[in-house]
Design a protein around this motif. Structure first.
Motif: not given
Length: 124
Positions: A92-114
């Motif tokens: 369970x201690x890994x869930x907060x960093x995983x959620x942060x990584x997922x949030x980063x992915x969703x926030x920057x997906x458009x930039x990465x695709x560009x």
């Protein structure tokens, strides 16, 4: 934690952190731990949540997670043999960093695709 954190210069090949990072940061491990956040599940329940995972890949992933103390495997022998998997407190201690990584992915997906599109256009 007691004492200073151990450091491995330049991610040396014999640094134990390399193996652990490899085993917890792969896509299936991150997804399995996230799926198990909802509570204990049987193998096929987990598999149904992870489109594209093979039985072999999921079995290997669950074994690695169990070996690292992140998942607990429980065998119930009440009549029919039933195996379930549950995330441990350490897992369970890994869930907060995983959620942060997922949030980063969703926030920057458009930039990465560009960026991918620009790279692919140059490479073509």
């Amino acid at each position: 934690m007691d004492g200073p954190e151990p450091r491995c210069p330049s991610f040396s090949v014999d640094c134990p952190s390399r193996l652990l990072i490899d085993q917890i940061a792969d896509k299936w491990s991150m997804m399995v731990l996230t799926v198990l956040d909802d509570g204990p599940m049987r193998f096929n329940q987990i598999k149904r949540h992870l489109e594209g995972v093979t039985q072999k890949a999921l079995t290997q992933c669950l074994r690695r997670l169990e070996r690292n103390g992140l998942v607990r495997r429980e065998v119930a022998t009440t009549g029919v043999l039933a195996v379930s998997y549950e995330i441990t407190p350490l897992g369970r201690t890994l869930l907060p960093p995983f959620r942060a990584l997922y949030a980063w992915t969703m926030a920057h997906l458009g930039e990465v695709e560009t960026a991918r599109g620009r790279f692919d256009a140059r490479a073509a």
